[in-house]
Enzyme design. Sequence first.
Site, PDB file in Angstrom:
ATOM      1  N   ALA A 129       0.796  -1.376  -0.057  1.00  0.00           N
ATOM      2  CA  ALA A 129       0.174   0.093  -0.074  1.00  0.00           C
ATOM      3  C   ALA A 129       0.766   1.351  -0.184  1.00  0.00           C
ATOM      4  O   ALA A 129       2.221   1.014   0.229  1.00  0.00           O
ATOM      5  CB  ALA A 129      -0.814   0.005   1.204  1.00  0.00           C
ATOM      6  N   LYS A 130       0.326   2.481  -0.297  1.00  0.00           N
ATOM      7  CA  LYS A 130       1.076   3.662  -0.062  1.00  0.00           C
ATOM      8  C   LYS A 130      -0.017   4.786  -0.002  1.00  0.00           C
ATOM      9  O   LYS A 130      -1.068   4.710  -0.510  1.00  0.00           O
ATOM     10  CB  LYS A 130       2.120   3.670  -1.552  1.00  0.00           C
ATOM     11  CG  LYS A 130       3.060   4.770  -1.345  1.00  0.00           C
ATOM     12  CD  LYS A 130       4.314   4.029  -0.663  1.00  0.00           C
ATOM     13  CE  LYS A 130       5.542   5.005  -0.472  1.00  0.00           C
ATOM     14  NZ  LYS A 130       6.802   4.328   0.039  1.00  0.00           N
TER      15      LYS A 130
END
Length: 440
Positions: A129-130
């Site tokens: 994720a980011k």
Amino acid sequence: MPTPQAMQPATSPAAFTHALPSYLNPEHLGPWGIYLQQVDRVTPYLGSLARWVDTLKRPKRTLIVDVPIHLDNGTVAHFEGYRVQHNTSRGPGKGGVRFHQDVTLSEVMALSAWMSIKNAAVNVPYGGAKGGIRVDPRQLSKGELERVTRRYTSEIGIIIGPTKDIPAPDVNTNEQVMAWMMDTYSMNEGSTSTGVVTGKPVDLGGSLGRREATGRGVFTVGVEAAKHTGMDISTARVAVQGFGNVGGVAAKLFAAAGARVVAVQDHGGTLYREAGLDVAALLAHVAQHGSVAGFAQAEVIDNDAFWDVPCDILIPAALEQQITQANAGRIQAKMVIEGANGPTTPEADDILHDRGILVLPDVIANAGGVTVSYFEWVQDFSSFFWSEDEINARLVKIMQDAFAAVWQVADANKVSLRTATFIVACKRILHARDLRGLYP
Ligand code: NAD
């Protein structure tokens, strides 16, 4: 019993591919386009798991949020924030949050995908994720920065959590920002939840050894690669671009192993000393003055001359896209260890490969940071904290095992370490996808 293939609908998946939105189009080369090319490159090596490969080409979940705050002057400003969960087949999403005026959705999507690859490559039980906010934090007061952070955390609070998605620091975010994120999430939940973010201050459930972890990982994979290639670290010459958290620690560890750190570049300039720089003295100088500029015990050379420096190991540990078509042909190192994320353009990567220069890619070389983030999360869950020696020993073991698996695949398939890392990681992700099956 029909095989899974036989149970697929008669309609060809190809019938749907013409409708890809522009940001999913491999011709539209931005960070996401580069990532798609990397996946295409490894697809032939995925065997029967290749039937799941489209999973990797679409983020699982993408959230765009409005982040309105009161500025100190009484007006209201709106910023755009993102959180992308690329893949959660192997565990909760995991990846940093970037505050930068140029952040785009495409960039955050690519960074989230590279986190899926990195986490799978070192075999920590996370997806990728980011997050990011399109804001220049240097234009904000401390109070404004805190309000941006808290509102953003609240907005993405619907998808993050210690078992769902665990943010961490990235460009322009730090321990303080993580403390605000942890507090905001905890206030909304009604109980203190230290495990919702990593990279926190040690006094708030952070981990010992986290600050040095990425540089230590860079050093560890360098030592492992040297064993395979017959390079003697104790006589190697090292050049480092970026002398911060990653580059500074890596330089210190290489110097402690006997290597000569002959060149260092940071935003203030480039230093060279054939006999080797005094790394401890240079670190002290940077701590006092903010950059390597003004350090007396070295020759100052042109920034561009950094790429011609005679050395055995080159460590880009500053910015993206530093090794390009323009300088890849000049690099004299036998090995490049990517401390930074994305320091080598795809064209430069091919040039280095053709010249026989071994590239240890970012997706494994700088995974030490997320590995100790994983330790932080485990410690928060158990509320039992480990010694720094224990953390460093576990980190080195994970990095060694990960590197050995990648080396073996590169050797067996005669591919670059970058492609091999993608093969190892994509297989792990898609194997989990295959075991879990599709819901409903
Ligand atoms: P940092 O801010 O501590 O250090 C950055 C260094 O780069 C500084 O020495 C700075 O002077 C130098 N620099 C900036 N602009 C430069 C320029 N134009 N030319 C040469 N040098 C320049 O950052 P960091 O935490 O060491 O991160 C460095 C890189 O490593 C980034 O790409 C980051 O995404 C990546 N990375 C960091 C971690 C981590 O745990 N810190 C983990 C994985 C990847």
